[in-house]
Every structure is written in C-alpha cells, then in structure tokens.
Design a protein around this motif. Structure first.
Motif, short mmCIF file in Angstrom:
data_model
loop_
_atom_site.label_atom_id
_atom_site.label_comp_id
_atom_site.label_asym_id
_atom_site.label_seq_id
_atom_site.Cartn_x
_atom_site.Cartn_y
_atom_site.Cartn_z
N LEU A 62 66.50 74.11 19.88
CA LEU A 62 67.56 73.67 18.98
C LEU A 62 67.41 74.33 17.61
N LYS A 63 66.20 74.39 17.10
CA LYS A 63 65.97 75.03 15.80
C LYS A 63 66.34 76.50 15.84
N GLU A 74 78.35 71.50 17.53
CA GLU A 74 77.42 70.71 18.34
C GLU A 74 75.97 70.95 17.92
N ILE A 75 75.65 72.20 17.62
CA ILE A 75 74.29 72.52 17.17
C ILE A 75 74.02 71.81 15.85
N LYS A 76 74.98 71.87 14.95
CA LYS A 76 74.84 71.21 13.64
C LYS A 76 74.66 69.71 13.81
N GLU A 77 75.45 69.11 14.69
CA GLU A 77 75.36 67.66 14.93
C GLU A 77 73.98 67.28 15.47
N LEU A 82 68.29 65.25 14.61
CA LEU A 82 66.86 65.57 14.53
C LEU A 82 66.35 65.34 13.12
N HIS A 83 67.08 65.79 12.14
CA HIS A 83 66.68 65.63 10.74
C HIS A 83 66.61 64.15 10.37
#
Length: 120
Positions: A62-63, A74-77, A82-83
């Motif tokens: 993901l990172k 979707e990656i940002k979400e 995670l954050h």
C-alpha cells in the motif's frame, strides 16, 4: 491502442475475485518487476496480501502504491485508514486494522455507504 498493463491487471483481478490469492501474488510480483511504477499493480498486491492476512506485506504494498500515485482515490482512502490507525503494535490493533481494510476491500462501495450513512 490497448494498454497491456491494464489487461494483465484485469486478468489478475478476476483471479483475485475467484480467491486465487497465492497465484495472484506470484503473478503480480512478476508483473511488478517488469512494471515497477504501476500503482494499481501494487494496490492489487496490497488487497491480495490483505486477504491472505499478511499485514506487513499488505502495508508495504500500500505504501508503495501511494508513493507512486497519492491521488488515486482508493489508495488514498486506504492510506488514510492506515494513518488513522497509527502504527499497530499489538495483536488487537493489527486485527482491527485488517478488519477495517477487509471491510473496504470486500463490501461494494454503494452498500458500504448505505451502512455508514450519517443520517441512518
């Protein structure tokens, strides 16, 4: 002209949908060696590792996807989730993170939106 990368990923997405996760991981790793800047490939790898319960590999994928395309919705979400979860350090944090990621990976977006509508 057809984008062969997208066609390959569509085929791997079908394997993912058929729960052929180990095969998807193998093929994605080969694909990503040839296309190391393909954010969607890393995002699919994240989703696949997530389904296999391999948290460290999922987070790493993901990172990498985020570093390649931080504006992909979707990656940002997923990165925000995670954050928000911080760095999971104990087993219950990891289980909660996996559950959160699985919910967003498995439940179709319209259904998810209905289930979590603030007015309901």
């Amino acid at each position: 002209m057809l984008n062969l990368n997208n066609n390959k990923l569509k085929g791997l997405e079908k394997k993912f949908d058929n729960e052929e996760y180990s095969g998807v991981v193998l093929e994605l790793n080969r694909f990503l060696k040839l296309h190391p800047k393909d954010a969607e490939g890393y995002y699919l790898l994240f989703r696949t590792y997530n389904m296999l319960g391999d948290v460290n590999s999922a987070i790493s994928s993901l990172k990498k996807a985020y570093s390649l395309n931080p504006k992909h919705p979707e990656i940002k979400e997923q990165m925000e989730i995670l954050h928000d979860s911080g760095n999971p350090t104990n087993k219950s944090d990891v289980i909660l993170l996996i559950f959160s990621l699985l919910i967003l990976t498995v439940i179709p977006r319209p259904l998810f939106g209905v289930l979590h509508h603030p007015g309901l």
